[in-house]
Design a protein around this motif. Structure first.
Motif, PDB file in Angstrom:
ATOM      1  N   ASP A   6      -9.938 -69.268 -35.369  1.00 51.04           N
ATOM      2  CA  ASP A   6     -10.107 -70.658 -36.000  1.00 51.04           C
ATOM      3  C   ASP A   6      -9.305 -71.811 -35.260  1.00 51.04           C
ATOM      4  O   ASP A   6      -8.266 -71.349 -34.753  1.00 51.04           O
ATOM      5  CB  ASP A   6      -9.440 -70.710 -37.346  1.00 51.04           C
ATOM      6  N   ALA A   7     -10.114 -72.502 -34.677  1.00 54.49           N
ATOM      7  CA  ALA A   7      -9.399 -73.503 -33.758  1.00 54.49           C
ATOM      8  C   ALA A   7     -10.049 -75.010 -34.228  1.00 54.49           C
ATOM      9  O   ALA A   7     -10.815 -75.087 -35.053  1.00 54.49           O
ATOM     10  CB  ALA A   7     -10.079 -73.343 -32.370  1.00 54.49           C
ATOM     11  N   GLN A   8      -9.140 -76.027 -33.607  1.00 53.60           N
ATOM     12  CA  GLN A   8      -9.227 -77.500 -34.250  1.00 53.60           C
ATOM     13  C   GLN A   8      -9.116 -78.241 -32.776  1.00 53.60           C
ATOM     14  O   GLN A   8      -8.128 -77.921 -32.063  1.00 53.60           O
ATOM     15  CB  GLN A   8      -8.329 -77.807 -35.162  1.00 53.60           C
ATOM     16  N   THR A   9     -10.233 -79.210 -32.704  1.00 51.56           N
ATOM     17  CA  THR A   9     -10.124 -80.107 -31.564  1.00 51.56           C
ATOM     18  C   THR A   9      -8.711 -80.742 -31.665  1.00 51.56           C
ATOM     19  O   THR A   9      -8.219 -81.354 -32.846  1.00 51.56           O
ATOM     20  CB  THR A   9     -11.101 -81.058 -31.607  1.00 51.56           C
ATOM     21  N   GLY A  10      -8.167 -81.375 -30.527  1.00 49.94           N
ATOM     22  CA  GLY A  10      -6.905 -81.882 -30.529  1.00 49.94           C
ATOM     23  C   GLY A  10      -7.315 -83.413 -30.046  1.00 49.94           C
ATOM     24  O   GLY A  10      -8.408 -83.902 -29.844  1.00 49.94           O
ATOM     25  N   VAL A  11      -6.199 -84.088 -29.280  1.00 52.40           N
ATOM     26  CA  VAL A  11      -6.075 -85.345 -29.020  1.00 52.40           C
ATOM     27  C   VAL A  11      -7.005 -85.316 -27.477  1.00 52.40           C
ATOM     28  O   VAL A  11      -6.783 -84.533 -26.792  1.00 52.40           O
ATOM     29  CB  VAL A  11      -4.541 -85.772 -28.700  1.00 52.40           C
ATOM     30  N   LEU A  12      -7.471 -86.377 -27.219  1.00 55.93           N
ATOM     31  CA  LEU A  12      -8.277 -86.556 -26.155  1.00 55.93           C
ATOM     32  C   LEU A  12      -7.568 -87.753 -25.531  1.00 55.93           C
ATOM     33  O   LEU A  12      -6.968 -88.831 -26.031  1.00 55.93           O
ATOM     34  CB  LEU A  12      -9.712 -87.192 -26.275  1.00 55.93           C
ATOM     35  N   THR A  13      -7.060 -87.347 -24.195  1.00 57.52           N
ATOM     36  CA  THR A  13      -6.627 -88.579 -23.309  1.00 57.52           C
ATOM     37  C   THR A  13      -7.479 -88.927 -22.281  1.00 57.52           C
ATOM     38  O   THR A  13      -8.171 -88.113 -21.662  1.00 57.52           O
ATOM     39  CB  THR A  13      -5.188 -87.750 -22.456  1.00 57.52           C
ATOM     40  N   ALA A  14      -7.695 -90.215 -22.050  1.00 56.82           N
ATOM     41  CA  ALA A  14      -8.792 -90.805 -21.383  1.00 56.82           C
ATOM     42  C   ALA A  14      -7.988 -92.063 -20.501  1.00 56.82           C
ATOM     43  O   ALA A  14      -7.257 -92.757 -21.181  1.00 56.82           O
ATOM     44  CB  ALA A  14      -9.842 -91.404 -22.185  1.00 56.82           C
ATOM     45  N   GLY A  15      -8.077 -91.931 -19.396  1.00 54.33           N
ATOM     46  CA  GLY A  15      -7.837 -92.962 -18.461  1.00 54.33           C
ATOM     47  C   GLY A  15      -6.038 -92.945 -18.733  1.00 54.33           C
ATOM     48  O   GLY A  15      -5.486 -94.033 -18.548  1.00 54.33           O
ATOM     49  N   GLY A  16      -5.604 -91.878 -18.928  1.00 54.15           N
ATOM     50  CA  GLY A  16      -4.218 -91.989 -19.071  1.00 54.15           C
ATOM     51  C   GLY A  16      -3.533 -92.059 -20.156  1.00 54.15           C
ATOM     52  O   GLY A  16      -2.148 -92.184 -20.292  1.00 54.15           O
ATOM     53  N   GLU A  17      -4.494 -92.489 -21.130  1.00 50.49           N
ATOM     54  CA  GLU A  17      -4.062 -92.858 -22.523  1.00 50.49           C
ATOM     55  C   GLU A  17      -4.478 -91.986 -23.407  1.00 50.49           C
ATOM     56  O   GLU A  17      -5.603 -91.412 -23.389  1.00 50.49           O
ATOM     57  CB  GLU A  17      -4.433 -94.390 -22.906  1.00 50.49           C
ATOM     58  N   ARG A  18      -3.476 -91.655 -24.366  1.00 47.29           N
ATOM     59  CA  ARG A  18      -3.946 -90.724 -25.630  1.00 47.29           C
ATOM     60  C   ARG A  18      -4.795 -91.702 -26.606  1.00 47.29           C
ATOM     61  O   ARG A  18      -4.495 -92.834 -26.979  1.00 47.29           O
ATOM     62  CB  ARG A  18      -2.649 -90.538 -26.326  1.00 47.29           C
ATOM     63  N   ASP A  19      -5.884 -91.209 -26.873  1.00 49.88           N
ATOM     64  CA  ASP A  19      -6.900 -91.882 -27.687  1.00 49.88           C
ATOM     65  C   ASP A  19      -6.595 -91.761 -29.098  1.00 49.88           C
ATOM     66  O   ASP A  19      -7.190 -90.803 -29.817  1.00 49.88           O
ATOM     67  CB  ASP A  19      -8.252 -91.613 -27.199  1.00 49.88           C
ATOM     68  N   GLU A  20      -5.799 -92.388 -29.778  1.00 50.27           N
ATOM     69  CA  GLU A  20      -5.559 -92.489 -31.170  1.00 50.27           C
ATOM     70  C   GLU A  20      -6.413 -92.941 -31.831  1.00 50.27           C
ATOM     71  O   GLU A  20      -6.377 -92.667 -33.044  1.00 50.27           O
ATOM     72  CB  GLU A  20      -4.007 -93.185 -31.243  1.00 50.27           C
ATOM     73  N   THR A  21      -7.714 -93.459 -31.370  1.00 48.29           N
ATOM     74  CA  THR A  21      -8.806 -93.965 -32.276  1.00 48.29           C
ATOM     75  C   THR A  21      -9.741 -93.018 -32.623  1.00 48.29           C
ATOM     76  O   THR A  21     -10.322 -93.126 -33.461  1.00 48.29           O
ATOM     77  CB  THR A  21      -9.543 -95.212 -31.542  1.00 48.29           C
ATOM     78  N   ARG A  22      -9.494 -92.046 -32.018  1.00 47.39           N
ATOM     79  CA  ARG A  22     -10.417 -90.642 -32.462  1.00 47.39           C
ATOM     80  C   ARG A  22      -9.707 -89.808 -33.326  1.00 47.39           C
ATOM     81  O   ARG A  22      -8.759 -89.180 -33.395  1.00 47.39           O
ATOM     82  CB  ARG A  22     -10.610 -89.739 -31.065  1.00 47.39           C
ATOM     83  N   VAL A  23     -10.106 -90.129 -34.899  1.00 48.62           N
ATOM     84  CA  VAL A  23      -9.399 -89.805 -35.880  1.00 48.62           C
ATOM     85  C   VAL A  23     -10.018 -88.448 -36.270  1.00 48.62           C
ATOM     86  O   VAL A  23      -9.586 -87.468 -36.938  1.00 48.62           O
ATOM     87  CB  VAL A  23      -9.518 -90.517 -37.000  1.00 48.62           C
ATOM     88  N   ALA A  24     -11.346 -88.059 -35.865  1.00 50.95           N
ATOM     89  CA  ALA A  24     -12.037 -86.901 -36.337  1.00 50.95           C
ATOM     90  C   ALA A  24     -11.246 -85.520 -35.694  1.00 50.95           C
ATOM     91  O   ALA A  24     -11.017 -85.787 -34.574  1.00 50.95           O
ATOM     92  CB  ALA A  24     -13.530 -86.953 -35.908  1.00 50.95           C
ATOM     93  N   ARG A  25     -11.183 -84.592 -36.242  1.00 50.83           N
ATOM     94  CA  ARG A  25     -10.725 -83.303 -36.133  1.00 50.83           C
ATOM     95  C   ARG A  25     -12.090 -82.229 -36.332  1.00 50.83           C
ATOM     96  O   ARG A  25     -12.174 -82.353 -37.369  1.00 50.83           O
ATOM     97  CB  ARG A  25      -9.449 -82.968 -36.620  1.00 50.83           C
ATOM     98  N   TYR A  26     -12.381 -81.667 -35.270  1.00 46.79           N
ATOM     99  CA  TYR A  26     -13.421 -80.564 -35.874  1.00 46.79           C
ATOM    100  C   TYR A  26     -12.858 -79.315 -35.466  1.00 46.79           C
ATOM    101  O   TYR A  26     -12.111 -78.923 -34.873  1.00 46.79           O
ATOM    102  CB  TYR A  26     -14.656 -80.689 -34.592  1.00 46.79           C
ATOM    103  N   THR A  27     -13.466 -78.498 -36.649  1.00 42.96           N
ATOM    104  CA  THR A  27     -12.661 -76.932 -36.608  1.00 42.96           C
ATOM    105  C   THR A  27     -14.026 -76.024 -36.377  1.00 42.96           C
ATOM    106  O   THR A  27     -15.399 -76.309 -36.504  1.00 42.96           O
ATOM    107  CB  THR A  27     -12.471 -76.418 -38.165  1.00 42.96           C
ATOM    108  N   LEU A  28     -13.661 -75.248 -35.194  1.00 40.44           N
ATOM    109  CA  LEU A  28     -14.509 -74.338 -34.494  1.00 40.44           C
ATOM    110  C   LEU A  28     -14.121 -72.863 -34.942  1.00 40.44           C
ATOM    111  O   LEU A  28     -12.846 -72.708 -34.784  1.00 40.44           O
ATOM    112  CB  LEU A  28     -14.469 -74.427 -33.142  1.00 40.44           C
ATOM    113  N   SER A  29     -14.984 -72.068 -35.246  1.00 42.87           N
ATOM    114  CA  SER A  29     -14.678 -70.664 -35.436  1.00 42.87           C
ATOM    115  C   SER A  29     -15.625 -69.887 -34.751  1.00 42.87           C
ATOM    116  O   SER A  29     -16.629 -70.075 -34.315  1.00 42.87           O
ATOM    117  CB  SER A  29     -14.757 -70.253 -37.021  1.00 42.87           C
TER     118      SER A  29
END
Length: 183
Positions: A43-66
């Motif tokens: 069971d896995a969960q998506t984490g933080v996306l870093t774009a352009g050297g910045e952590r994208d804190e606006t991406r609040v969705a976390r998706y679970t993959l099994s």
């Protein structure tokens, strides 16, 4: 806002210009954390996306993959297999690349479908034949593209662009450094 294939043409052009002006803006890091769930299950969960050297804190969705394996491959068939996720990743990337490149060229898509197959030889995974790679031996992608106002030649050029610019396809066909560490 003008869209083609549900792609915002101006946003696409702005992104391309921003990355040309500042290559750091085009750098992204995806993350995922997973935990073993017994047998072949994860069971896995998506984490933080870093774009352009910045952590994208606006991406609040976390998706679970099994993931799991089919019973025939030692699993309990409770989820998608890792090989199927790999095919999905390629199909999803082809979708993004095809839709965006078609839109940037003004090609309106009526729709498209992808059929993918991947072959694996378990002798590599099981270690019974050291000459056999454990990975997929071949992946086949069949595209069915409906582009009503486009010639077959234009669609073939579009498919060539997809093969050239798909990040997941590039990852599969070219060596990529995978660094594994023990915490």
């Amino acid at each position: 806002m003008t869209t083609v294939n549900d792609i915002d043409i101006q946003a696409l052009a702005d992104t391309k210009s921003a990355v040309q002006a500042n290559p750091l803006a085009g750098q992204a890091t995806f993350s995922l954390s997973g935990s073993w769930n017994g047998g072949c299950r994860l069971d896995a969960q998506t984490g933080v996306l870093t774009a352009g050297g910045e952590r994208d804190e606006t991406r609040v969705a976390r998706y679970t993959l099994s993931s799991d394996e089919p019973v025939a491959l030692l699993g309990s068939d409770t989820a998608v297999s890792p090989a199927e996720y790999l095919l999905q990743a390629l199909a999803g990337c082809y979708t993004v690349t095809l839709a965006a490149h078609a839109a940037s060229r003004g090609i309106e898509l009526g729709g498209f479908r992808l059929d993918l197959e991947g072959d694996v030889d378990l002798r590599g995974f099981l270690g019974t034949d050291p000459t056999v790679r454990p990975g997929l031996q071949q992946i086949r992608v069949r595209l069915h593209v409906d582009a009503p106002n486009t010639t077959r030649g234009q669609v073939e050029e579009l498919v060539a662009l997809v093969e050239k610019h798909s990040p997941i396809r590039d990852t599969l066909v070219n060596p990529v450094q995978v660094v594994t560490t023990l915490a």
